[in-house]
Design a protein around this motif. Structure first.
Motif, PDB file in Angstrom:
ATOM      1  N   UNK A  51       0.884  -1.234  -0.040  1.00 50.54           N
ATOM      2  CA  UNK A  51      -0.043   0.056  -0.034  1.00 50.54           C
ATOM      3  C   UNK A  51       0.851   1.209  -0.009  1.00 50.54           C
ATOM      4  N   UNK A  52       0.278   2.296  -0.664  1.00 50.96           N
ATOM      5  CA  UNK A  52       0.994   3.573  -0.421  1.00 50.96           C
ATOM      6  C   UNK A  52       0.323   4.685  -1.177  1.00 50.96           C
ATOM      7  N   UNK A  53       0.542   5.933  -1.029  1.00 54.61           N
ATOM      8  CA  UNK A  53      -0.083   6.824  -1.804  1.00 54.61           C
ATOM      9  C   UNK A  53       0.529   7.004  -3.028  1.00 54.61           C
ATOM     10  N   UNK A  54      -0.019   7.872  -3.943  1.00 53.49           N
ATOM     11  CA  UNK A  54       0.451   7.904  -5.470  1.00 53.49           C
ATOM     12  C   UNK A  54       2.062   8.639  -5.290  1.00 53.49           C
ATOM     13  N   UNK A  55       2.870   7.906  -6.089  1.00 51.45           N
ATOM     14  CA  UNK A  55       4.214   8.618  -5.973  1.00 51.45           C
ATOM     15  C   UNK A  55       5.421   7.843  -5.153  1.00 51.45           C
ATOM     16  N   UNK A  56       4.408   6.777  -4.345  1.00 52.98           N
ATOM     17  CA  UNK A  56       5.450   5.962  -3.335  1.00 52.98           C
ATOM     18  C   UNK A  56       6.061   4.916  -3.730  1.00 52.98           C
TER      19      UNK A  56
ATOM     20  N   UNK B  55      -3.797 -11.134   3.742  1.00 56.11           N
ATOM     21  CA  UNK B  55      -2.255 -11.373   3.893  1.00 56.11           C
ATOM     22  C   UNK B  55      -1.789 -10.296   4.413  1.00 56.11           C
ATOM     23  N   UNK B  56      -0.311 -10.363   4.487  1.00 50.11           N
ATOM     24  CA  UNK B  56       0.569  -9.338   5.008  1.00 50.11           C
ATOM     25  C   UNK B  56       0.474  -8.058   4.341  1.00 50.11           C
ATOM     26  N   UNK B  57       0.704  -6.945   5.076  1.00 45.29           N
ATOM     27  CA  UNK B  57       0.649  -5.663   4.422  1.00 45.29           C
ATOM     28  C   UNK B  57       1.876  -4.858   4.582  1.00 45.29           C
ATOM     29  N   UNK B  58       2.458  -4.292   3.496  1.00 46.79           N
ATOM     30  CA  UNK B  58       3.724  -3.539   3.480  1.00 46.79           C
ATOM     31  C   UNK B  58       3.279  -2.124   3.019  1.00 46.79           C
ATOM     32  N   UNK B  59       3.456  -1.038   3.828  1.00 47.54           N
ATOM     33  CA  UNK B  59       3.070   0.355   3.451  1.00 47.54           C
ATOM     34  C   UNK B  59       4.492   0.772   3.123  1.00 47.54           C
ATOM     35  N   UNK B  60       4.051   1.605   1.982  1.00 49.39           N
ATOM     36  CA  UNK B  60       5.331   2.392   1.436  1.00 49.39           C
ATOM     37  C   UNK B  60       5.020   4.005   1.738  1.00 49.39           C
ATOM     38  N   UNK B  61       5.983   4.704   1.729  1.00 46.17           N
ATOM     39  CA  UNK B  61       5.910   6.167   1.720  1.00 46.17           C
ATOM     40  C   UNK B  61       4.957   6.909   2.610  1.00 46.17           C
ATOM     41  N   UNK B  62       4.398   6.494   3.669  1.00 46.08           N
ATOM     42  CA  UNK B  62       3.696   6.944   4.814  1.00 46.08           C
ATOM     43  C   UNK B  62       4.642   7.578   5.953  1.00 46.08           C
TER      44      UNK B  62
ATOM     45  N   UNK C 155       4.450   2.114  -5.905  1.00 41.93           N
ATOM     46  CA  UNK C 155       4.035   0.871  -6.036  1.00 41.93           C
ATOM     47  C   UNK C 155       4.003   0.478  -7.429  1.00 41.93           C
ATOM     48  N   UNK C 156       3.488   1.240  -8.407  1.00 42.13           N
ATOM     49  CA  UNK C 156       3.497   0.835  -9.774  1.00 42.13           C
ATOM     50  C   UNK C 156       4.611   0.385 -10.463  1.00 42.13           C
ATOM     51  N   UNK C 157       5.758   1.240  -9.810  1.00 42.29           N
ATOM     52  CA  UNK C 157       7.289   1.108 -10.301  1.00 42.29           C
ATOM     53  C   UNK C 157       7.721  -0.349  -9.866  1.00 42.29           C
ATOM     54  N   UNK C 158       7.327  -0.767  -8.535  1.00 41.66           N
ATOM     55  CA  UNK C 158       7.690  -2.076  -8.169  1.00 41.66           C
ATOM     56  C   UNK C 158       7.018  -2.988  -9.119  1.00 41.66           C
ATOM     57  N   UNK C 159       5.704  -2.960  -9.365  1.00 42.31           N
ATOM     58  CA  UNK C 159       5.175  -4.024 -10.426  1.00 42.31           C
ATOM     59  C   UNK C 159       5.766  -3.720 -11.638  1.00 42.31           C
ATOM     60  N   UNK C 160       6.133  -2.868 -12.205  1.00 40.59           N
ATOM     61  CA  UNK C 160       6.585  -2.670 -13.489  1.00 40.59           C
ATOM     62  C   UNK C 160       8.230  -3.532 -13.557  1.00 40.59           C
ATOM     63  N   UNK C 161       8.853  -3.248 -12.525  1.00 39.10           N
ATOM     64  CA  UNK C 161      10.141  -3.941 -12.249  1.00 39.10           C
ATOM     65  C   UNK C 161       9.889  -5.391 -12.173  1.00 39.10           C
ATOM     66  N   UNK C 162       9.037  -6.050 -11.384  1.00 37.48           N
ATOM     67  CA  UNK C 162       8.917  -7.556 -11.312  1.00 37.48           C
ATOM     68  C   UNK C 162       8.238  -8.198 -12.726  1.00 37.48           C
ATOM     69  N   UNK C 163       7.544  -7.358 -13.353  1.00 36.73           N
ATOM     70  CA  UNK C 163       6.784  -7.738 -14.651  1.00 36.73           C
ATOM     71  C   UNK C 163       7.787  -7.623 -15.704  1.00 36.73           C
ATOM     72  N   UNK C 164       8.854  -6.808 -15.703  1.00 38.77           N
ATOM     73  CA  UNK C 164       9.919  -6.696 -16.644  1.00 38.77           C
ATOM     74  C   UNK C 164       9.645  -5.559 -17.667  1.00 38.77           C
ATOM     75  N   UNK C 165       9.062  -4.666 -17.077  1.00 42.73           N
ATOM     76  CA  UNK C 165       8.628  -3.325 -18.024  1.00 42.73           C
ATOM     77  C   UNK C 165       9.199  -1.977 -17.395  1.00 42.73           C
ATOM     78  N   UNK C 166      10.410  -2.093 -16.360  1.00 37.88           N
ATOM     79  CA  UNK C 166      10.513  -1.033 -15.932  1.00 37.88           C
ATOM     80  C   UNK C 166      11.153   0.120 -16.867  1.00 37.88           C
TER      81      UNK C 166
END
Length: 211
Positions: A37-42, A204-211, A44-55
């Motif tokens: 979880x995290x606000x815009x700009x934290x 499941x487990x929750x990790x919070x970014x950028x709070x 989240x989407x960059x992490x997904x792009x990295x894992x998926x191969x689209x960074x």
């Protein structure tokens, strides 16, 4: 179906122009959902792009992404074995519902037509195979996108706020359906969201970014 998939994120660090954006260590077992979880700009989407191969090349990333003990971070996106569910179901408008479901199936999969019909029946859409995706409601499109993902037989799943465009009454039911199916398939899943209810339903487990 293999129900022992495991996704390990080892010392993942992502930076933008040399400025640290996020760091993460996590292990996601078969059928588990990790929520980030995290606000815009934290990041989240960059992490997904990295894992998926689209960074995007503007970002720098380090660490290891291990899927079933195989390091996948250097592999091209299509060879990583990761399935994606987005905010938009991204159904192909030129294909029927059944055509959409067949699209991602392994080429050698037996009895594709039977598997497609069984998948639709599982989510209450029996007989919808020849429908045009444009005629479906938001909730129906989400279910078709989910079954298309599962029929592609991924080893792990990334969910990018896939419930955010649904009407609130539909959201809870759709979330339960998605998380139940991912658990049944034994798939480690990573959900990014800013919606606390998404995280609660994921269970499941929750990790919070950028709070």
């Amino acid at each position: 179906m293999n129900t022992h998939h495991r996704l390990v994120l080892k010392d993942i660090r992502i930076a933008l122009a040399g400025s640290p954006l996020l760091s993460l260590d996590a292990e996601i077992g078969p059928g588990e959902v990790l929520t980030v979880m995290g606000p815009s700009g934290s990041g989240k989407s960059t992490l997904l792009a990295y894992l998926a191969g689209f960074l995007a090349p503007a970002f720098q990333a380090s660490g290891q992404v291990l899927l079933d003990e195989r390091e996948i971070s250097r592999l091209p996106a299509e060879r990583r074995g990761i399935g994606l569910l987005f905010q938009d179901p991204l159904l192909f408008p030129h294909l029927s519902v059944a055509g959409n479901l067949r699209f991602g199936m392994p080429r050698a999969a037996p009895d594709k037509a039977g598997r497609v019909e069984a998948a639709l029946a599982q989510v209450g859409l029996g007989g919808f195979g020849q429908r045009d995706p444009a005629t479906l409601s938001g909730g129906q499109k989400a279910r078709v996108a989910l079954m298309r993902l599962l029929l592609a037989e991924p080893c792990a799943v990334l969910l990018d706020e896939p419930f955010s465009t649904l009407d609130r009454p539909l959201r809870h039911d759709t979330r339960r359906l998605v998380f139940d199916r991912l658990r049944e398939a034994g798939l480690p899943s990573l959900l990014v969201t800013h919606d606390r209810e998404d995280a609660e339903d994921a269970g499941g487990r929750i990790i919070e970014l950028g709070f």
